[in-house]
Scaffold this motif. Structure first.
Motif, PDB file in Angstrom:
ATOM      1  N   PHE A 216      -3.610 -16.267 -22.913  1.00 39.95           N
ATOM      2  CA  PHE A 216      -3.745 -15.256 -24.030  1.00 39.95           C
ATOM      3  C   PHE A 216      -4.999 -15.347 -24.584  1.00 39.95           C
ATOM      4  CE2 PHE A 216      -3.121 -13.653 -28.111  1.00 39.95           C
ATOM      5  CZ  PHE A 216      -2.266 -12.681 -28.112  1.00 39.95           C
ATOM      6  N   GLU A 217      -5.666 -16.228 -24.617  1.00 38.57           N
ATOM      7  CA  GLU A 217      -7.035 -16.423 -25.129  1.00 38.57           C
ATOM      8  C   GLU A 217      -8.070 -15.472 -24.102  1.00 38.57           C
ATOM      9  OE1 GLU A 217      -8.385 -17.429 -28.062  1.00 38.57           O
ATOM     10  OE2 GLU A 217      -6.149 -18.160 -28.723  1.00 38.57           O
ATOM     11  N   ILE A 218      -7.762 -15.762 -22.844  1.00 43.40           N
ATOM     12  CA  ILE A 218      -8.589 -14.975 -21.884  1.00 43.40           C
ATOM     13  C   ILE A 218      -8.598 -13.546 -21.867  1.00 43.40           C
ATOM     14  CG2 ILE A 218      -9.197 -14.851 -19.443  1.00 43.40           C
ATOM     15  CD1 ILE A 218      -8.416 -17.897 -19.189  1.00 43.40           C
ATOM     16  N   PHE A 219      -7.168 -13.161 -21.924  1.00 46.35           N
ATOM     17  CA  PHE A 219      -7.061 -11.577 -21.990  1.00 46.35           C
ATOM     18  C   PHE A 219      -7.565 -10.886 -23.295  1.00 46.35           C
ATOM     19  CE2 PHE A 219      -3.424 -12.858 -18.861  1.00 46.35           C
ATOM     20  CZ  PHE A 219      -4.341 -12.459 -17.729  1.00 46.35           C
ATOM     21  N   ALA A 220      -7.785 -11.872 -24.463  1.00 46.80           N
ATOM     22  CA  ALA A 220      -8.075 -11.380 -25.614  1.00 46.80           C
ATOM     23  C   ALA A 220      -9.390 -11.170 -25.757  1.00 46.80           C
ATOM     24  CB  ALA A 220      -7.745 -12.314 -26.982  1.00 46.80           C
ATOM     25  N   GLU A 221     -10.140 -12.285 -24.941  1.00 47.84           N
ATOM     26  CA  GLU A 221     -11.620 -11.927 -24.583  1.00 47.84           C
ATOM     27  C   GLU A 221     -11.947 -10.819 -24.094  1.00 47.84           C
ATOM     28  OE1 GLU A 221     -14.134 -13.511 -26.575  1.00 47.84           O
ATOM     29  OE2 GLU A 221     -12.610 -14.780 -27.611  1.00 47.84           O
ATOM     30  N   LEU A 222     -11.299 -10.580 -22.962  1.00 43.97           N
ATOM     31  CA  LEU A 222     -11.388  -9.701 -22.019  1.00 43.97           C
ATOM     32  C   LEU A 222     -11.046  -8.212 -22.393  1.00 43.97           C
ATOM     33  CD1 LEU A 222     -10.996 -11.688 -18.615  1.00 43.97           C
ATOM     34  CD2 LEU A 222     -12.956 -10.841 -19.667  1.00 43.97           C
ATOM     35  N   ARG A 223     -10.118  -8.042 -23.649  1.00 45.52           N
ATOM     36  CA  ARG A 223      -9.743  -6.981 -24.002  1.00 45.52           C
ATOM     37  C   ARG A 223      -8.725  -6.594 -23.246  1.00 45.52           C
ATOM     38  NH1 ARG A 223     -14.780  -4.091 -27.349  1.00 45.52           N
ATOM     39  NH2 ARG A 223     -15.353  -5.822 -28.709  1.00 45.52           N
ATOM     40  N   MET A 224      -7.939  -7.212 -22.508  1.00 49.62           N
ATOM     41  CA  MET A 224      -7.049  -6.667 -21.495  1.00 49.62           C
ATOM     42  C   MET A 224      -5.344  -6.860 -22.084  1.00 49.62           C
ATOM     43  SD  MET A 224      -8.509  -8.355 -17.971  1.00 49.62           S
ATOM     44  CE  MET A 224      -6.956  -7.551 -17.215  1.00 49.62           C
ATOM     45  N   LEU A 225      -5.189  -7.275 -23.542  1.00 49.08           N
ATOM     46  CA  LEU A 225      -3.964  -7.420 -24.182  1.00 49.08           C
ATOM     47  C   LEU A 225      -3.406  -6.193 -24.069  1.00 49.08           C
ATOM     48  CD1 LEU A 225      -4.233 -10.104 -26.678  1.00 49.08           C
ATOM     49  CD2 LEU A 225      -3.243 -10.451 -24.527  1.00 49.08           C
ATOM     50  N   ASN A 226      -2.090  -6.107 -23.914  1.00 50.38           N
ATOM     51  CA  ASN A 226      -1.198  -4.778 -23.971  1.00 50.38           C
ATOM     52  C   ASN A 226      -1.412  -3.829 -22.785  1.00 50.38           C
ATOM     53  OD1 ASN A 226       0.872  -3.222 -25.033  1.00 50.38           O
ATOM     54  ND2 ASN A 226      -0.616  -2.043 -26.185  1.00 50.38           N
ATOM     55  N   SER A 227      -1.944  -4.480 -21.659  1.00 55.56           N
ATOM     56  CA  SER A 227      -2.039  -3.684 -20.425  1.00 55.56           C
ATOM     57  C   SER A 227      -1.314  -4.310 -19.296  1.00 55.56           C
ATOM     58  CB  SER A 227      -3.659  -3.471 -20.122  1.00 55.56           C
ATOM     59  OG  SER A 227      -4.147  -4.852 -19.825  1.00 55.56           O
ATOM     60  N   LEU A 228      -1.047  -3.363 -18.175  1.00 54.93           N
ATOM     61  CA  LEU A 228      -0.193  -4.180 -17.172  1.00 54.93           C
ATOM     62  C   LEU A 228      -1.015  -4.965 -16.643  1.00 54.93           C
ATOM     63  CD1 LEU A 228       1.798  -0.984 -16.050  1.00 54.93           C
ATOM     64  CD2 LEU A 228       2.726  -2.964 -17.360  1.00 54.93           C
ATOM     65  N   GLY A 229      -2.431  -4.796 -16.308  1.00 55.71           N
ATOM     66  CA  GLY A 229      -3.392  -5.617 -15.594  1.00 55.71           C
ATOM     67  C   GLY A 229      -3.282  -6.907 -16.044  1.00 55.71           C
ATOM     68  N   SER A 230      -2.990  -7.425 -17.197  1.00 58.55           N
ATOM     69  CA  SER A 230      -2.988  -8.674 -17.596  1.00 58.55           C
ATOM     70  C   SER A 230      -1.864  -9.530 -17.152  1.00 58.55           C
ATOM     71  CB  SER A 230      -2.959  -8.874 -19.138  1.00 58.55           C
ATOM     72  OG  SER A 230      -1.637  -8.035 -19.700  1.00 58.55           O
ATOM     73  N   VAL A 231      -0.463  -8.746 -16.997  1.00 53.95           N
ATOM     74  CA  VAL A 231       0.813  -9.116 -16.459  1.00 53.95           C
ATOM     75  C   VAL A 231       0.319  -9.501 -14.945  1.00 53.95           C
ATOM     76  CG1 VAL A 231       2.928  -8.901 -16.134  1.00 53.95           C
ATOM     77  CG2 VAL A 231       1.905  -8.104 -18.224  1.00 53.95           C
ATOM     78  N   ILE A 232      -0.120  -8.551 -14.269  1.00 56.29           N
ATOM     79  CA  ILE A 232      -0.475  -8.603 -12.757  1.00 56.29           C
ATOM     80  C   ILE A 232      -1.433  -9.966 -12.458  1.00 56.29           C
ATOM     81  CG2 ILE A 232      -1.569  -7.384 -10.845  1.00 56.29           C
ATOM     82  CD1 ILE A 232      -0.698  -4.757 -12.031  1.00 56.29           C
ATOM     83  N   ILE A 233      -2.437 -10.130 -13.122  1.00 58.81           N
ATOM     84  CA  ILE A 233      -3.378 -11.065 -12.926  1.00 58.81           C
ATOM     85  C   ILE A 233      -2.575 -12.342 -13.178  1.00 58.81           C
ATOM     86  CG2 ILE A 233      -5.500 -12.190 -13.812  1.00 58.81           C
ATOM     87  CD1 ILE A 233      -6.733  -9.550 -14.436  1.00 58.81           C
ATOM     88  N   ALA A 234      -1.638 -12.451 -14.242  1.00 65.56           N
ATOM     89  CA  ALA A 234      -1.093 -13.709 -14.636  1.00 65.56           C
ATOM     90  C   ALA A 234      -0.112 -13.865 -13.502  1.00 65.56           C
ATOM     91  CB  ALA A 234      -0.447 -13.599 -16.240  1.00 65.56           C
ATOM     92  N   GLU A 235       0.604 -13.053 -13.262  1.00 68.41           N
ATOM     93  CA  GLU A 235       1.585 -13.234 -12.215  1.00 68.41           C
ATOM     94  C   GLU A 235       1.090 -13.632 -10.805  1.00 68.41           C
ATOM     95  OE1 GLU A 235       5.038 -13.371 -12.435  1.00 68.41           O
ATOM     96  OE2 GLU A 235       5.164 -12.235 -14.154  1.00 68.41           O
ATOM     97  N   THR A 236       0.018 -12.921 -10.388  1.00 63.76           N
ATOM     98  CA  THR A 236      -0.780 -13.386  -9.215  1.00 63.76           C
ATOM     99  C   THR A 236      -1.334 -14.945  -9.281  1.00 63.76           C
ATOM    100  OG1 THR A 236      -1.526 -11.127  -8.815  1.00 63.76           O
ATOM    101  CG2 THR A 236      -2.695 -13.057  -7.541  1.00 63.76           C
ATOM    102  N   VAL A 237      -1.762 -15.263 -10.415  1.00 70.09           N
ATOM    103  CA  VAL A 237      -2.336 -16.733 -10.560  1.00 70.09           C
ATOM    104  C   VAL A 237      -1.121 -17.706 -10.457  1.00 70.09           C
ATOM    105  CG1 VAL A 237      -3.352 -18.276 -12.335  1.00 70.09           C
ATOM    106  CG2 VAL A 237      -4.443 -15.898 -11.960  1.00 70.09           C
ATOM    107  N   PHE A 238      -0.031 -17.292 -11.104  1.00 72.85           N
ATOM    108  CA  PHE A 238       1.206 -18.034 -10.889  1.00 72.85           C
ATOM    109  C   PHE A 238       1.732 -18.246  -9.592  1.00 72.85           C
ATOM    110  CE2 PHE A 238       5.574 -19.285 -12.064  1.00 72.85           C
ATOM    111  CZ  PHE A 238       5.299 -20.417 -12.950  1.00 72.85           C
ATOM    112  N   GLN A 239       1.484 -17.213  -8.875  1.00 77.75           N
ATOM    113  CA  GLN A 239       2.018 -17.270  -7.475  1.00 77.75           C
ATOM    114  C   GLN A 239       1.239 -17.919  -6.299  1.00 77.75           C
ATOM    115  OE1 GLN A 239       5.426 -16.316  -6.689  1.00 77.75           O
ATOM    116  NE2 GLN A 239       5.697 -16.240  -8.768  1.00 77.75           N
ATOM    117  N   LEU A 240       0.082 -18.030  -6.709  1.00 77.60           N
ATOM    118  CA  LEU A 240      -1.038 -18.402  -5.585  1.00 77.60           C
ATOM    119  C   LEU A 240      -0.829 -19.424  -4.903  1.00 77.60           C
ATOM    120  CD1 LEU A 240      -4.332 -16.680  -6.437  1.00 77.60           C
ATOM    121  CD2 LEU A 240      -2.933 -16.408  -4.388  1.00 77.60           C
ATOM    122  N   PRO A 241      -0.616 -20.700  -5.666  1.00 77.44           N
ATOM    123  CA  PRO A 241      -0.491 -21.947  -4.939  1.00 77.44           C
ATOM    124  C   PRO A 241       0.371 -22.246  -3.900  1.00 77.44           C
ATOM    125  CG  PRO A 241      -0.717 -22.120  -7.470  1.00 77.44           C
ATOM    126  CD  PRO A 241      -0.676 -20.757  -7.089  1.00 77.44           C
TER     127      PRO A 241
END
Length: 298
Positions: A148-173
């Motif tokens: 949440f802090e990272i996306f807030a700094e990048l001004r990506m909150l309330n966008s589908l891109g934030s969810v896509i990046i979070a899901e990708t990071v969670f699935q990668l390992p």
């Protein structure tokens, strides 16, 4: 002259015949097992599995206020209500976009990282693999505050891109581990033969290795799609606008503290489940092959 009488040795007694041994008890073969012993437990399990699905289908197809155990007369008013009045058409489109984008990003990054783990040796390889494994024990809720802090700094909150990046990071390992194990099953000599024929590493990987990775890529991609389709937490925390929400969040809006519209909730559940069922019906063979091959070696 004293003569000794020849003595005839008595014949040795014949050895006693061994007692007949009891034949070993033969385990019944699969074909000899009574069919009811197989079908009875399977039937009980099938009933416990399918009854909840029938109950959801019943509530979604029977009219509001009806108590019939058979969806007759059949109505689609609940589906029309959730699709138009409750904006499930928008939620469905957002979920498809998030799922497909997560599938592509997860597969591409996991393919590159898995190839590096399978074909190259570096000093911190074991430490990196251990870190990947340990990351699977971290629940997604612990990632909410830093993400949440990272996306807030990048001004990506309330966008589908934030969810896509979070899901990708969670699935990668997990995806990277599966792909690396699958690549290890591809003989290294195939790549060497391509190098001898004049191919570079990238072209040899694209021509020789990549076609053999199809089951593994389908398994990893489908797993990433299904997880992002059903994941509720990231979409709830990072999306505030109703037009950006996904199906799991939309299902949550059908429940209130005072009442629950069971017909609409059941119809929304059917809409959410149908794409996943279709995906697994088409890729079942590839999915089983991919996960079994990726778990053999490594």
């Amino acid at each position: 002259m004293i003569t000794k009488e020849a003595t005839v040795a008595a014949p040795a007694p014949a050895p006693a015949a061994p007692a007949p041994s009891r034949p070993a008890k033969k385990r019944p073969a699969w074909d000899e097992v009574p069919r009811w012993q197989v079908y009875l437990p399977l039937g009980v399990y099938l009933v416990f599995t399918l009854v909840p699905f029938y109950w959801i289908l019943l509530f979604s197809l029977r009219p509001a206020g009806s108590t019939s155990l058979v969806p007759w007369p059949m109505t689609f008013e609940h589906f029309e209500k959730v699709w138009t009045e409750r904006s499930f058409g928008t939620y469905f489109g957002n979920s498809v976009l998030v799922g497909l984008a997560t599938l592509v990003m997860t597969t591409a990054v996991a393919l590159a990282g898995g190839y590096a783990l399978a074909r190259f040796d570096f000093k911190v390889k074991r430490v990196f693999m251990l870190a990947l494994l340990c990351s699977q024990f971290v629940p997604g809720a612990l990632l909410l505050v830093p993400l949440f802090e990272i996306f807030a700094e990048l001004r990506m909150l309330n966008s589908l891109g934030s969810v896509i990046i979070a899901e990708t990071v969670f699935q990668l390992p997990l995806s990277m581990i599966l792909i690396s194990n699958f690549i290890k099953n591809v003989p290294y000599s195939l790549e060497e033969a391509a190098w001898v024929d004049g191919c570079g590493r990238l072209r040899a990987f694209r021509i020789v290795v990549l076609p053999l990775l199809r089951p593994g890529l389908i398994a990893v991609g489908s797993f990433a799609f299904v997880h992002s389709w059903n994941h509720f937490l990231f979409a709830l925390m990072f999306l505030n606008n109703q037009s950006k929400q996904t199906i799991p969040v939309g299902l949550n809006t059908l429940m209130s503290a005072d009442s629950v519209d069971l017909g609409a909730l059941a119809a929304g559940g059917i809409i959410a489940a149908v794409p996943v069922v279709i995906v697994f019906a088409f890729i079942q063979k590839w999915l089983i092959t991919g996960f079994s091959a990726g778990a053999v070696k490594g």
